[in-house]
Write a protein that holds these residues in place. Sequence first.
Motif, PDB file in Angstrom:
ATOM      1  N   TYR A  59      -2.035 -20.831  37.691  1.00 11.67           N
ATOM      2  CA  TYR A  59      -3.084 -20.080  37.009  1.00 11.67           C
ATOM      3  C   TYR A  59      -2.766 -19.919  35.529  1.00 11.67           C
ATOM      4  O   TYR A  59      -3.659 -20.000  34.668  1.00 11.67           O
ATOM      5  CB  TYR A  59      -3.250 -18.709  37.682  1.00 11.67           C
ATOM      6  N   VAL A  60      -1.498 -19.691  35.210  1.00 12.25           N
ATOM      7  CA  VAL A  60      -1.094 -19.553  33.804  1.00 12.25           C
ATOM      8  C   VAL A  60      -0.513 -20.862  33.266  1.00 12.25           C
ATOM      9  O   VAL A  60       0.185 -20.863  32.246  1.00 12.25           O
ATOM     10  CB  VAL A  60      -0.066 -18.408  33.644  1.00 12.25           C
ATOM     11  N   LYS A  61      -0.795 -21.973  33.960  1.00  9.55           N
ATOM     12  CA  LYS A  61      -0.377 -23.315  33.533  1.00  9.55           C
ATOM     13  C   LYS A  61       1.139 -23.412  33.379  1.00  9.55           C
ATOM     14  O   LYS A  61       1.662 -23.962  32.399  1.00  9.55           O
ATOM     15  CB  LYS A  61      -1.072 -23.697  32.233  1.00  9.55           C
ATOM     16  N   ASN A  62       1.836 -22.869  34.379  1.00  6.90           N
ATOM     17  CA  ASN A  62       3.289 -22.918  34.415  1.00  6.90           C
ATOM     18  C   ASN A  62       3.698 -23.843  35.548  1.00  6.90           C
ATOM     19  O   ASN A  62       3.419 -23.576  36.719  1.00  6.90           O
ATOM     20  CB  ASN A  62       3.864 -21.512  34.626  1.00  6.90           C
ATOM     21  N   LEU A  63       4.371 -24.942  35.204  1.00  9.31           N
ATOM     22  CA  LEU A  63       4.705 -25.960  36.195  1.00  9.31           C
ATOM     23  C   LEU A  63       5.804 -25.534  37.154  1.00  9.31           C
ATOM     24  O   LEU A  63       6.092 -26.257  38.111  1.00  9.31           O
ATOM     25  CB  LEU A  63       5.115 -27.258  35.486  1.00  9.31           C
ATOM     26  N   LEU A  64       6.429 -24.377  36.933  1.00  9.34           N
ATOM     27  CA  LEU A  64       7.425 -23.901  37.892  1.00  9.34           C
ATOM     28  C   LEU A  64       6.786 -23.565  39.243  1.00  9.34           C
ATOM     29  O   LEU A  64       7.492 -23.385  40.234  1.00  9.34           O
ATOM     30  CB  LEU A  64       8.136 -22.669  37.341  1.00  9.34           C
ATOM     31  N   ALA A 200       6.325 -11.332  40.646  1.00  4.98           N
ATOM     32  CA  ALA A 200       5.489 -10.140  40.489  1.00  4.98           C
ATOM     33  C   ALA A 200       5.947  -9.304  39.306  1.00  4.98           C
ATOM     34  O   ALA A 200       5.133  -8.693  38.601  1.00  4.98           O
ATOM     35  CB  ALA A 200       5.519  -9.306  41.773  1.00  4.98           C
ATOM     36  N   ALA A 201       7.254  -9.280  39.066  1.00  6.46           N
ATOM     37  CA  ALA A 201       7.773  -8.549  37.910  1.00  6.46           C
ATOM     38  C   ALA A 201       7.569  -9.326  36.609  1.00  6.46           C
ATOM     39  O   ALA A 201       7.374  -8.730  35.542  1.00  6.46           O
ATOM     40  CB  ALA A 201       9.256  -8.244  38.108  1.00  6.46           C
ATOM     41  N   LEU A 202       7.596 -10.672  36.694  1.00  4.29           N
ATOM     42  CA  LEU A 202       7.461 -11.495  35.497  1.00  4.29           C
ATOM     43  C   LEU A 202       6.022 -11.785  35.116  1.00  4.29           C
ATOM     44  O   LEU A 202       5.761 -12.235  33.993  1.00  4.29           O
ATOM     45  CB  LEU A 202       8.192 -12.832  35.701  1.00  4.29           C
ATOM     46  N   LEU A 203       5.076 -11.534  36.035  1.00  4.77           N
ATOM     47  CA  LEU A 203       3.702 -11.971  35.813  1.00  4.77           C
ATOM     48  C   LEU A 203       3.058 -11.380  34.552  1.00  4.77           C
ATOM     49  O   LEU A 203       2.375 -12.116  33.818  1.00  4.77           O
ATOM     50  CB  LEU A 203       2.848 -11.637  37.043  1.00  4.77           C
ATOM     51  N   PRO A 204       3.203 -10.080  34.249  1.00  8.42           N
ATOM     52  CA  PRO A 204       2.592  -9.586  32.999  1.00  8.42           C
ATOM     53  C   PRO A 204       3.052 -10.348  31.764  1.00  8.42           C
ATOM     54  O   PRO A 204       2.238 -10.653  30.876  1.00  8.42           O
ATOM     55  CB  PRO A 204       3.013  -8.118  32.957  1.00  8.42           C
ATOM     56  N   GLY A 205       4.319 -10.672  31.707  1.00  4.94           N
ATOM     57  CA  GLY A 205       4.819 -11.450  30.572  1.00  4.94           C
ATOM     58  C   GLY A 205       4.255 -12.853  30.552  1.00  4.94           C
ATOM     59  O   GLY A 205       3.921 -13.392  29.482  1.00  4.94           O
ATOM     60  N   LEU A 206       4.134 -13.473  31.726  1.00  5.43           N
ATOM     61  CA  LEU A 206       3.543 -14.809  31.791  1.00  5.43           C
ATOM     62  C   LEU A 206       2.095 -14.783  31.324  1.00  5.43           C
ATOM     63  O   LEU A 206       1.634 -15.708  30.633  1.00  5.43           O
ATOM     64  CB  LEU A 206       3.629 -15.341  33.221  1.00  5.43           C
ATOM     65  N   ILE A 207       1.365 -13.722  31.695  1.00  8.67           N
ATOM     66  CA  ILE A 207      -0.028 -13.598  31.269  1.00  8.67           C
ATOM     67  C   ILE A 207      -0.111 -13.442  29.753  1.00  8.67           C
ATOM     68  O   ILE A 207      -0.960 -14.067  29.084  1.00  8.67           O
ATOM     69  CB  ILE A 207      -0.703 -12.406  31.972  1.00  8.67           C
ATOM     70  N   ARG A 208       0.754 -12.629  29.187  1.00  7.98           N
ATOM     71  CA  ARG A 208       0.727 -12.423  27.722  1.00  7.98           C
ATOM     72  C   ARG A 208       1.023 -13.718  26.987  1.00  7.98           C
ATOM     73  O   ARG A 208       0.355 -14.048  25.998  1.00  7.98           O
ATOM     74  CB  ARG A 208       1.731 -11.334  27.330  1.00  7.98           C
ATOM     75  N   ARG A 209       2.026 -14.464  27.454  1.00  4.56           N
ATOM     76  CA  ARG A 209       2.351 -15.725  26.786  1.00  4.56           C
ATOM     77  C   ARG A 209       1.224 -16.737  26.925  1.00  4.56           C
ATOM     78  O   ARG A 209       0.917 -17.480  25.994  1.00  4.56           O
ATOM     79  CB  ARG A 209       3.649 -16.293  27.360  1.00  4.56           C
TER      80      ARG A 209
END
Length: 439
Positions: A59-64, A200-209
């Motif tokens: 969803y956030v275009k992260n290939l991980l 779940a803990a990292l998702l807000p940061g992934l969304i911001r980036r």
Amino acid sequence: MPGLSFTLPHWLYWVGLIAFPAIAMILARRPRPRQNTYSTPLGYMILVTGGIIGLHRFYVKNLLGLVFIPIFIFVLFANGQQQDARTTASTLINQIRSAERTIEREEPRVAEAEANLPQLRADLEAAEAEDDTLNQRRAERSLSRAEQTLETGRERLEEARTVLQEIGPVAEAAQDKRAFWDNAAGYALYLILLMLLIDAALLPGLIRRANAEIPPEEPSPVEEALAEYEAEEEGPKHDSQYAENWIDRLSLFCGEFVSYWAVIAVFVYYYEVIARYVFNSPTNWAHEAMYLMFGMQYLIAGSYAMLTETHVRVDVFYAPWSRKRKAWVDLLTSIFFFIFAGTLLVTSYIFAMDAIAVPSGNSLVSDWARGEIGLIEMFASFGMAQWTDPNIRWGEISFNEWEVPLWPMKWVMVIGALLLVLQGISKLGKDIREIARGN
């Protein structure tokens, strides 16, 4: 491997069918932002529903997110191996149990036959010595049956012991294999869950980036062409353009409302697939819940399809006619429509009343439907116990383990038929006005 034992409560089923479309309609009517951005709530929803295969990362275009896919595939493979081993072990265990029952049954018979054999031989010798033909024949038959029982019993015991000797180790190996793959699938699933907790803990940061990397949005050629097409006079009509009276607006509202049920089906069937193939816990409610839901959707959306003319029909001759000629044809054919819609309304009402009045129904509504009490008495005696008492059954229920009430679905048939009749009346009025205009 952990299992799932969740069964959808009946009240949650009905609340979901009402609340989800209402919320979805409110969200759909919100003004769209000038520039699309990634949403944290949507990201968490994707994490909960599709995070097991890494969709929240995609969803956030992260290939991980690709890391989740092989682990998920391994879970499916391990579950398949575990199911095969369980089937093999079950078959072998049944054979072992059959062999054990054979040994338990035949050993006493063989022992009894061996114990009686000397006496039977002695009886035969005594009958031969006395030259007693009748007793001799009787003794020969008894001796023959005992020897046959002994021979057959020994053969069965030998076969059963051979089965225990040969199949026992194979069954143990199959059970060990089942336990191995079950544990492997469980560990892989726990790994996915651990990764989801971290994400779940990292998702807000992934969304911001992801939002920071969004370039200024410009209309694409496709969007520009679509806007130009919709601006043309002959472009497709918006649903609201069909509404000319309160009946049309009611049909549009009901059609839009039940259209969101299709989204519910996506979530429910997704849950069913995950529960069945990941947790080896197929549900006893998902298929029936969606089957009944789509039946109700089909009935409620009938008036919407009639209003927007989205139902399937052959109009080779009808399409090129003038509006007045079409109105005349619609006016004449409406006779057949009202015969169908009226029959549907009457028969649906009979079905709905019969569903309420089933002998197993012990509610006040069921008593009224059976004619045992009057309408005023029913309303006067009604209380919260009619809704909360688990011993009160309103009417017909399904025959499977879920036991969902079926009478509400049959009353939805009445609502759908009534909407169809009302929309037919609205269409009839429009045709008459079109003929009166003379265009």
